[in-house]
Motif scaffolding. Structure first.
Motif, PDB file in Angstrom:
ATOM      1  N   HIS A 161      -0.502  -7.119 -16.362  1.00 41.38           N
ATOM      2  CA  HIS A 161      -0.102  -7.019 -14.953  1.00 41.38           C
ATOM      3  C   HIS A 161      -0.089  -8.384 -14.262  1.00 41.38           C
ATOM      4  O   HIS A 161      -0.285  -8.480 -13.050  1.00 41.38           O
ATOM      5  CB  HIS A 161      -1.021  -6.061 -14.197  1.00 41.38           C
ATOM      6  CG  HIS A 161      -0.738  -4.614 -14.487  1.00 41.38           C
ATOM      7  ND1 HIS A 161       0.538  -4.096 -14.525  1.00 41.38           N
ATOM      8  CD2 HIS A 161      -1.574  -3.576 -14.749  1.00 41.38           C
ATOM      9  CE1 HIS A 161       0.486  -2.793 -14.805  1.00 41.38           C
ATOM     10  NE2 HIS A 161      -0.782  -2.463 -14.952  1.00 41.38           N
ATOM     11  N   ASN A 162       0.181  -9.425 -15.045  1.00 43.30           N
ATOM     12  CA  ASN A 162       0.386 -10.742 -14.451  1.00 43.30           C
ATOM     13  C   ASN A 162       1.834 -10.794 -13.985  1.00 43.30           C
ATOM     14  O   ASN A 162       2.735 -11.216 -14.715  1.00 43.30           O
ATOM     15  CB  ASN A 162       0.091 -11.841 -15.479  1.00 43.30           C
ATOM     16  CG  ASN A 162       0.197 -13.239 -14.888  1.00 43.30           C
ATOM     17  OD1 ASN A 162       0.833 -13.432 -13.855  1.00 43.30           O
ATOM     18  ND2 ASN A 162      -0.414 -14.208 -15.541  1.00 43.30           N
ATOM     19  N   THR A 163       2.069 -10.325 -12.766  1.00 37.44           N
ATOM     20  CA  THR A 163       3.441 -10.152 -12.288  1.00 37.44           C
ATOM     21  C   THR A 163       4.174 -11.479 -12.170  1.00 37.44           C
ATOM     22  O   THR A 163       5.395 -11.528 -12.323  1.00 37.44           O
ATOM     23  CB  THR A 163       3.455  -9.412 -10.938  1.00 37.44           C
ATOM     24  OG1 THR A 163       2.494  -8.355 -10.984  1.00 37.44           O
ATOM     25  CG2 THR A 163       4.817  -8.803 -10.670  1.00 37.44           C
ATOM     26  N   ALA A 164       3.432 -12.556 -11.906  1.00 38.06           N
ATOM     27  CA  ALA A 164       4.062 -13.872 -11.853  1.00 38.06           C
ATOM     28  C   ALA A 164       4.661 -14.231 -13.213  1.00 38.06           C
ATOM     29  O   ALA A 164       5.788 -14.745 -13.299  1.00 38.06           O
ATOM     30  CB  ALA A 164       3.045 -14.920 -11.418  1.00 38.06           C
ATOM     31  N   LYS A 165       3.924 -13.935 -14.287  1.00 39.78           N
ATOM     32  CA  LYS A 165       4.466 -14.189 -15.630  1.00 39.78           C
ATOM     33  C   LYS A 165       5.593 -13.225 -15.943  1.00 39.78           C
ATOM     34  O   LYS A 165       6.583 -13.601 -16.591  1.00 39.78           O
ATOM     35  CB  LYS A 165       3.368 -14.068 -16.686  1.00 39.78           C
ATOM     36  CG  LYS A 165       3.878 -14.414 -18.085  1.00 39.78           C
ATOM     37  CD  LYS A 165       2.821 -14.280 -19.140  1.00 39.78           C
ATOM     38  CE  LYS A 165       3.359 -14.706 -20.509  1.00 39.78           C
ATOM     39  NZ  LYS A 165       4.546 -13.920 -20.932  1.00 39.78           N
ATOM     40  N   ASP A 197       8.390 -13.329  -3.974  1.00 38.68           N
ATOM     41  CA  ASP A 197       7.100 -13.618  -3.338  1.00 38.68           C
ATOM     42  C   ASP A 197       6.060 -12.525  -3.572  1.00 38.68           C
ATOM     43  O   ASP A 197       4.865 -12.757  -3.391  1.00 38.68           O
ATOM     44  CB  ASP A 197       7.283 -13.837  -1.834  1.00 38.68           C
ATOM     45  CG  ASP A 197       7.988 -15.153  -1.520  1.00 38.68           C
ATOM     46  OD1 ASP A 197       8.115 -15.983  -2.435  1.00 38.68           O
ATOM     47  OD2 ASP A 197       8.422 -15.333  -0.366  1.00 38.68           O
ATOM     48  N   TYR A 198       6.513 -11.323  -3.947  1.00 39.41           N
ATOM     49  CA  TYR A 198       5.559 -10.260  -4.249  1.00 39.41           C
ATOM     50  C   TYR A 198       4.674 -10.622  -5.439  1.00 39.41           C
ATOM     51  O   TYR A 198       3.519 -10.187  -5.533  1.00 39.41           O
ATOM     52  CB  TYR A 198       6.298  -8.961  -4.603  1.00 39.41           C
ATOM     53  CG  TYR A 198       6.915  -8.207  -3.450  1.00 39.41           C
ATOM     54  CD1 TYR A 198       6.648  -8.546  -2.123  1.00 39.41           C
ATOM     55  CD2 TYR A 198       7.772  -7.117  -3.681  1.00 39.41           C
ATOM     56  CE1 TYR A 198       7.217  -7.837  -1.069  1.00 39.41           C
ATOM     57  CE2 TYR A 198       8.324  -6.398  -2.632  1.00 39.41           C
ATOM     58  CZ  TYR A 198       8.053  -6.768  -1.330  1.00 39.41           C
ATOM     59  OH  TYR A 198       8.613  -6.061  -0.300  1.00 39.41           O
ATOM     60  N   VAL A 203      -2.376 -11.644  -8.136  1.00 41.39           N
ATOM     61  CA  VAL A 203      -2.817 -12.625  -9.136  1.00 41.39           C
ATOM     62  C   VAL A 203      -3.582 -13.759  -8.463  1.00 41.39           C
ATOM     63  O   VAL A 203      -4.659 -14.172  -8.935  1.00 41.39           O
ATOM     64  CB  VAL A 203      -1.603 -13.177  -9.919  1.00 41.39           C
ATOM     65  CG1 VAL A 203      -2.037 -14.337 -10.811  1.00 41.39           C
ATOM     66  CG2 VAL A 203      -0.967 -12.087 -10.770  1.00 41.39           C
ATOM     67  N   ASP A 204      -3.058 -14.252  -7.358  1.00 45.56           N
ATOM     68  CA  ASP A 204      -3.711 -15.367  -6.659  1.00 45.56           C
ATOM     69  C   ASP A 204      -5.035 -14.946  -6.023  1.00 45.56           C
ATOM     70  O   ASP A 204      -5.999 -15.720  -6.014  1.00 45.56           O
ATOM     71  CB  ASP A 204      -2.776 -15.935  -5.585  1.00 45.56           C
ATOM     72  CG  ASP A 204      -1.618 -16.730  -6.175  1.00 45.56           C
ATOM     73  OD1 ASP A 204      -1.656 -17.005  -7.384  1.00 45.56           O
ATOM     74  OD2 ASP A 204      -0.669 -17.056  -5.430  1.00 45.56           O
ATOM     75  N   ILE A 308       3.750  -0.870  -4.226  1.00 41.85           N
ATOM     76  CA  ILE A 308       5.045  -1.567  -4.262  1.00 41.85           C
ATOM     77  C   ILE A 308       5.086  -2.527  -5.446  1.00 41.85           C
ATOM     78  O   ILE A 308       6.075  -2.588  -6.186  1.00 41.85           O
ATOM     79  CB  ILE A 308       5.291  -2.312  -2.940  1.00 41.85           C
ATOM     80  CG1 ILE A 308       5.484  -1.311  -1.794  1.00 41.85           C
ATOM     81  CG2 ILE A 308       6.503  -3.239  -3.055  1.00 41.85           C
ATOM     82  CD1 ILE A 308       5.658  -1.948  -0.428  1.00 41.85           C
ATOM     83  N   LEU A 309       4.005  -3.281  -5.633  1.00 46.86           N
ATOM     84  CA  LEU A 309       3.975  -4.292  -6.695  1.00 46.86           C
ATOM     85  C   LEU A 309       4.142  -3.678  -8.076  1.00 46.86           C
ATOM     86  O   LEU A 309       4.920  -4.177  -8.900  1.00 46.86           O
ATOM     87  CB  LEU A 309       2.657  -5.073  -6.633  1.00 46.86           C
ATOM     88  CG  LEU A 309       2.508  -6.190  -7.666  1.00 46.86           C
ATOM     89  CD1 LEU A 309       3.472  -7.322  -7.374  1.00 46.86           C
ATOM     90  CD2 LEU A 309       1.069  -6.704  -7.731  1.00 46.86           C
ATOM     91  N   MET A 310       3.409  -2.593  -8.366  1.00 48.45           N
ATOM     92  CA  MET A 310       3.498  -1.982  -9.688  1.00 48.45           C
ATOM     93  C   MET A 310       4.885  -1.369  -9.926  1.00 48.45           C
ATOM     94  O   MET A 310       5.398  -1.382 -11.048  1.00 48.45           O
ATOM     95  CB  MET A 310       2.415  -0.904  -9.849  1.00 48.45           C
ATOM     96  CG  MET A 310       0.999  -1.463  -9.955  1.00 48.45           C
ATOM     97  SD  MET A 310       0.713  -2.471 -11.438  1.00 48.45           S
ATOM     98  CE  MET A 310       1.080  -4.114 -10.824  1.00 48.45           C
ATOM     99  N   THR A 311       5.504  -0.860  -8.870  1.00 48.54           N
ATOM    100  CA  THR A 311       6.856  -0.307  -8.982  1.00 48.54           C
ATOM    101  C   THR A 311       7.860  -1.429  -9.218  1.00 48.54           C
ATOM    102  O   THR A 311       8.781  -1.308 -10.035  1.00 48.54           O
ATOM    103  CB  THR A 311       7.208   0.487  -7.716  1.00 48.54           C
ATOM    104  OG1 THR A 311       6.148   1.399  -7.418  1.00 48.54           O
ATOM    105  CG2 THR A 311       8.488   1.288  -7.908  1.00 48.54           C
ATOM    106  N   TYR A 312       7.669  -2.526  -8.524  1.00 48.13           N
ATOM    107  CA  TYR A 312       8.512  -3.713  -8.685  1.00 48.13           C
ATOM    108  C   TYR A 312       8.388  -4.265 -10.107  1.00 48.13           C
ATOM    109  O   TYR A 312       9.396  -4.559 -10.769  1.00 48.13           O
ATOM    110  CB  TYR A 312       8.084  -4.765  -7.657  1.00 48.13           C
ATOM    111  CG  TYR A 312       8.746  -6.115  -7.781  1.00 48.13           C
ATOM    112  CD1 TYR A 312      10.054  -6.327  -7.353  1.00 48.13           C
ATOM    113  CD2 TYR A 312       8.047  -7.194  -8.315  1.00 48.13           C
ATOM    114  CE1 TYR A 312      10.657  -7.579  -7.456  1.00 48.13           C
ATOM    115  CE2 TYR A 312       8.635  -8.451  -8.429  1.00 48.13           C
ATOM    116  CZ  TYR A 312       9.937  -8.642  -7.992  1.00 48.13           C
ATOM    117  OH  TYR A 312      10.517  -9.878  -8.098  1.00 48.13           O
TER     118      TYR A 312
END
Length: 365
Positions: A161-165, A197-198, A203-204, A308-312
């Motif tokens: 779940h490192n969305t940035a990666k 930007d999401y 992560v941060d 929202i993030l997990m759906t994205y």
């Protein structure tokens, strides 16, 4: 292939004679069997699993994760006066104290769990109460493990779940455009890029220490919750193969992603895809009631965003796989990954429109 279950079960600290061992359940990752053992004239059931070592390469570290978490859970359940054999997934150890064996004859890794009696797992949500009970289950799971040091867990699926990666991976797929498919999904690509930007928010927060790193289950589906066969109430959370360190916003968000949409994940008709604010409130109520005082202010502030993030993240992965040639997610028809990503993006649009309401609901509980 046929396994020598008498020898396999005989390697574990089970005092009895194996009567039968047959395939059980609907899991697709590991091979699961129900073992019936005669223990002094009484039939006692156990769950025997052949671990999928093709997926889980480091079985020793995988099983150490499960050992650490289940032993901690069992102690917490004892402390609150519960029955750990029923309310926690519980390993049966080998006669030498190990959490699994390697069977040379079959070349397989096997583990055994105590069978949770008088309980059922549903494959689909048949009524809102099921969704509520799954919320209570995963809220209680997070509460039980709130004081557990999650940093000691092995990362079974690195950067899951490192969305940035995940965004960088998406960009790589887009730039490569191996099959020239990008032209077919320009609208979907723009949708992802616009919301870059999401990606780094959670992560941060974790990296800075502003949000605590906790145990995440990472597969918060209803079929990983055992419900009492008579009362329908939550009994235990099962399937701990993907437990890792992360944010509770991930587990909460993924539950909302698939639980608050009445349509199929690959529904081509987006008119049928809708985010249910009513089901969202049902889940929030159960989850936060069970989580209690262990939730921090920064976690609570980000729960709605986690949905929202997990759906994205999921939609972005479907789209990247389409660009790569449908090589990761199994597809049964052309364009299925595109339909999958579109359902996720429709849900995001719905959630963005009612985001303030979602936050109000979270703050209500």
């Amino acid at each position: 292939m046929a396994y020598d279950f008498k020898k396999i079960v005989g390697s574990f600290a089970i005092d009895g004679e194996l009567m039968r061992c047959e395939r059980y359940g609907e899991g697709h990752i590991n091979e699961t069997y129900l073992a019936e053992v005669n223990e002094g004239g009484k039939t006692v059931n156990y769950i025997v699993q052949k671990i999928n070592s093709n997926l889980f390469k480091n079985v020793d570290k995988l099983m150490n994760n499960i050992r650490l978490v289940t032993e901690f859970n069992r102690e917490e359940i004892r402390r609150r006066g519960g029955n750990p054999d029923r309310e926690s997934l519980s390993l049966v150890y080998t006669k030498t104290g190990a959490p699994y064996i390697y069977d040379e004859e079959s070349g397989g890794y096997f583990r055994i769990y105590i069978f949770i009696t008088d309980a059922v797992a549903y494959q689909v949500v048949e009524k809102p109460e099921h969704f509520y009970q799954s919320a209570v289950a995963f809220g209680d799971f997070a509460n039980l493990l709130a004081q557990f040091d999650a940093t000691q867990l092995y990362e079974v699926l690195p950067d899951f779940h490192n969305t940035a990666k995940r965004f960088r991976d998406f960009e790589n797929s887009l730039n490569a455009d191996k099959l020239g498919r990008a032209k077919n999904v320009r609208k979907e690509i723009d949708f992802v890029l616009k919301r870059k930007d999401y990606c780094s928010r959670i992560v941060d927060l974790l990296k800075s220490g502003k949000m605590p790193t906790k145990v995440t289950h990472n597969d918060t589906k209803l079929n990983n919750v055992m419900l009492d066969a008579k009362t329908g109430k939550y009994v235990a959370v099962i399937d701990l193969d993907t437990i890792m360190a992360g944010s509770i916003c991930y587990d909460f968000g993924d539950s909302i992603r698939f639980g608050c949409n009445p349509a199929a994940e690959d529904e081509p008709d987006l008119g049928k895809v809708n985010f249910s604010i009513e089901l969202f409130e049902t889940y929030v109520k159960g989850y936060l009631t069970a989580l209690g005082g262990s939730v921090t202010a920064v976690e609570k502030e980000n729960l709605a965003f986690g949905a929202i993030l997990m759906t994205y993240e999921c939609g972005m992965r479907f789209l990247a796989d389409y660009l790569d040639g449908d090589v990761y997610f199994r597809t049964h028809r052309a364009g299925q990954n595109v339909d999958r990503c579109r359902t996720q993006f429709k849900l995001i649009e719905d959630m963005e429109k009612c985001y303030d309401k979602m936050c109000e609901i979270v703050n209500k509980y």
